[in-house]
Design a protein around this motif. Structure first.
Motif, PDB file in Angstrom:
ATOM      1  N   ASN A 276       4.214   5.520  -5.435  1.00 34.27           N
ATOM      2  CA  ASN A 276       4.331   5.406  -6.882  1.00 34.27           C
ATOM      3  C   ASN A 276       3.375   6.362  -7.586  1.00 34.27           C
ATOM      4  O   ASN A 276       3.761   7.067  -8.516  1.00 34.27           O
ATOM      5  CB  ASN A 276       4.062   3.964  -7.305  1.00 34.27           C
ATOM      6  CG  ASN A 276       4.419   3.714  -8.743  1.00 34.27           C
ATOM      7  OD1 ASN A 276       5.007   4.544  -9.403  1.00 34.27           O
ATOM      8  ND2 ASN A 276       4.042   2.551  -9.240  1.00 34.27           N
ATOM      9  N   GLN A 277       2.133   6.412  -7.154  1.00 36.18           N
ATOM     10  CA  GLN A 277       1.153   7.296  -7.774  1.00 36.18           C
ATOM     11  C   GLN A 277       1.523   8.773  -7.596  1.00 36.18           C
ATOM     12  O   GLN A 277       1.394   9.568  -8.527  1.00 36.18           O
ATOM     13  CB  GLN A 277      -0.237   7.036  -7.195  1.00 36.18           C
ATOM     14  CG  GLN A 277      -0.823   5.722  -7.620  1.00 36.18           C
ATOM     15  CD  GLN A 277      -1.019   5.646  -9.116  1.00 36.18           C
ATOM     16  OE1 GLN A 277      -1.463   6.595  -9.742  1.00 36.18           O
ATOM     17  NE2 GLN A 277      -0.671   4.501  -9.684  1.00 36.18           N
ATOM     18  N   VAL A 278       1.993   9.117  -6.414  1.00 36.80           N
ATOM     19  CA  VAL A 278       2.391  10.508  -6.158  1.00 36.80           C
ATOM     20  C   VAL A 278       3.563  10.898  -7.055  1.00 36.80           C
ATOM     21  O   VAL A 278       3.575  11.986  -7.656  1.00 36.80           O
ATOM     22  CB  VAL A 278       2.738  10.711  -4.669  1.00 36.80           C
ATOM     23  CG1 VAL A 278       3.429  12.038  -4.429  1.00 36.80           C
ATOM     24  CG2 VAL A 278       1.491  10.593  -3.816  1.00 36.80           C
ATOM     25  N   LEU A 279       4.541  10.015  -7.165  1.00 33.73           N
ATOM     26  CA  LEU A 279       5.711  10.331  -7.982  1.00 33.73           C
ATOM     27  C   LEU A 279       5.387  10.370  -9.470  1.00 33.73           C
ATOM     28  O   LEU A 279       5.909  11.227 -10.192  1.00 33.73           O
ATOM     29  CB  LEU A 279       6.835   9.320  -7.706  1.00 33.73           C
ATOM     30  CG  LEU A 279       7.494   9.462  -6.336  1.00 33.73           C
ATOM     31  CD1 LEU A 279       8.416   8.278  -6.078  1.00 33.73           C
ATOM     32  CD2 LEU A 279       8.262  10.758  -6.233  1.00 33.73           C
ATOM     33  N   VAL A 280       4.540   9.488  -9.935  1.00 38.89           N
ATOM     34  CA  VAL A 280       4.169   9.498 -11.354  1.00 38.89           C
ATOM     35  C   VAL A 280       3.404  10.770 -11.692  1.00 38.89           C
ATOM     36  O   VAL A 280       3.647  11.409 -12.723  1.00 38.89           O
ATOM     37  CB  VAL A 280       3.343   8.236 -11.704  1.00 38.89           C
ATOM     38  CG1 VAL A 280       2.656   8.385 -13.048  1.00 38.89           C
ATOM     39  CG2 VAL A 280       4.234   7.014 -11.710  1.00 38.89           C
ATOM     40  N   ARG A 281       2.496  11.177 -10.837  1.00 37.82           N
ATOM     41  CA  ARG A 281       1.702  12.380 -11.120  1.00 37.82           C
ATOM     42  C   ARG A 281       2.510  13.663 -11.017  1.00 37.82           C
ATOM     43  O   ARG A 281       2.124  14.686 -11.568  1.00 37.82           O
ATOM     44  CB  ARG A 281       0.507  12.437 -10.197  1.00 37.82           C
ATOM     45  CG  ARG A 281      -0.465  11.330 -10.543  1.00 37.82           C
ATOM     46  CD  ARG A 281      -1.711  11.398  -9.789  1.00 37.82           C
ATOM     47  NE  ARG A 281      -2.488  10.183 -10.056  1.00 37.82           N
ATOM     48  CZ  ARG A 281      -3.781  10.161 -10.138  1.00 37.82           C
ATOM     49  NH1 ARG A 281      -4.463  11.267  -9.958  1.00 37.82           N
ATOM     50  NH2 ARG A 281      -4.402   9.045 -10.378  1.00 37.82           N
TER      51      ARG A 281
ATOM     52  N   ILE B  54       0.830  -1.209   0.000  1.00 35.56           N
ATOM     53  CA  ILE B  54       0.000   0.000   0.000  1.00 35.56           C
ATOM     54  C   ILE B  54       0.860   1.254   0.000  1.00 35.56           C
ATOM     55  O   ILE B  54       0.613   2.194  -0.764  1.00 35.56           O
ATOM     56  CB  ILE B  54      -0.961  -0.021   1.205  1.00 35.56           C
ATOM     57  CG1 ILE B  54      -2.022  -1.101   1.012  1.00 35.56           C
ATOM     58  CG2 ILE B  54      -1.614   1.340   1.410  1.00 35.56           C
ATOM     59  CD1 ILE B  54      -2.850  -1.381   2.245  1.00 35.56           C
ATOM     60  N   ILE B  55       1.890   1.268   0.828  1.00 31.46           N
ATOM     61  CA  ILE B  55       2.772   2.445   0.897  1.00 31.46           C
ATOM     62  C   ILE B  55       3.481   2.660  -0.430  1.00 31.46           C
ATOM     63  O   ILE B  55       3.575   3.793  -0.929  1.00 31.46           O
ATOM     64  CB  ILE B  55       3.773   2.295   2.055  1.00 31.46           C
ATOM     65  CG1 ILE B  55       3.034   2.387   3.388  1.00 31.46           C
ATOM     66  CG2 ILE B  55       4.874   3.335   1.976  1.00 31.46           C
ATOM     67  CD1 ILE B  55       3.870   2.018   4.590  1.00 31.46           C
TER      68      ILE B  55
ATOM     69  N   ALA C 226       9.701   6.800  -9.334  1.00 34.61           N
ATOM     70  CA  ALA C 226       8.576   5.913  -9.041  1.00 34.61           C
ATOM     71  C   ALA C 226       8.974   4.459  -9.294  1.00 34.61           C
ATOM     72  O   ALA C 226       8.636   3.563  -8.510  1.00 34.61           O
ATOM     73  CB  ALA C 226       7.368   6.292  -9.885  1.00 34.61           C
ATOM     74  N   THR C 227       9.701   4.239 -10.369  1.00 32.70           N
ATOM     75  CA  THR C 227      10.169   2.887 -10.676  1.00 32.70           C
ATOM     76  C   THR C 227      11.141   2.395  -9.611  1.00 32.70           C
ATOM     77  O   THR C 227      11.069   1.245  -9.162  1.00 32.70           O
ATOM     78  CB  THR C 227      10.838   2.852 -12.058  1.00 32.70           C
ATOM     79  OG1 THR C 227       9.909   3.333 -13.031  1.00 32.70           O
ATOM     80  CG2 THR C 227      11.277   1.451 -12.418  1.00 32.70           C
ATOM     81  N   MET C 228      12.033   3.261  -9.184  1.00 29.36           N
ATOM     82  CA  MET C 228      13.000   2.871  -8.144  1.00 29.36           C
ATOM     83  C   MET C 228      12.293   2.596  -6.821  1.00 29.36           C
ATOM     84  O   MET C 228      12.682   1.685  -6.081  1.00 29.36           O
ATOM     85  CB  MET C 228      14.061   3.962  -7.971  1.00 29.36           C
ATOM     86  CG  MET C 228      14.936   4.133  -9.196  1.00 29.36           C
ATOM     87  SD  MET C 228      15.699   2.603  -9.725  1.00 29.36           S
ATOM     88  CE  MET C 228      16.990   2.467  -8.541  1.00 29.36           C
ATOM     89  N   THR C 229      11.253   3.342  -6.516  1.00 29.88           N
ATOM     90  CA  THR C 229      10.476   3.103  -5.296  1.00 29.88           C
ATOM     91  C   THR C 229       9.790   1.746  -5.357  1.00 29.88           C
ATOM     92  O   THR C 229       9.776   0.997  -4.371  1.00 29.88           O
ATOM     93  CB  THR C 229       9.430   4.210  -5.107  1.00 29.88           C
ATOM     94  OG1 THR C 229      10.088   5.477  -5.078  1.00 29.88           O
ATOM     95  CG2 THR C 229       8.649   4.016  -3.837  1.00 29.88           C
TER      96      THR C 229
END
Length: 64
Positions: A20-25, A14-15, A32-35
């Motif tokens: 990922n969504q925050v970084l992509v947006r 979930i985290i 986001a990929t590294m996360t």
């Protein structure tokens, strides 16, 4: 099997998905990929530790 393990893995998922969504947006697809990869590594380490404990239990059970 402990339900605690499932909750830990779900919490990491979930985290990671929220990050990922925050970084992509925000336009940071590489981060986001590294996360996502870091989250995968964390979950794999948790699972590998449990599998090692299982092998130790089997080893002690059969007195090897």
């Amino acid at each position: 099997m402990e339900i605690d393990l499932i909750f830990k893995i779900a919490a990491v998922g979930i985290i990671v998905s929220i990050l990922n969504q925050v970084l992509v947006r925000s336009g940071r697809e590489e981060q986001a990929t590294m996360t996502t990869l870091a989250g995968l590594v964390v979950v794999l380490m948790i699972v590998v530790q449990r599998i090692a404990a299982l092998f130790d239990l089997v080893k002690s059970l059969f007195n090897f």
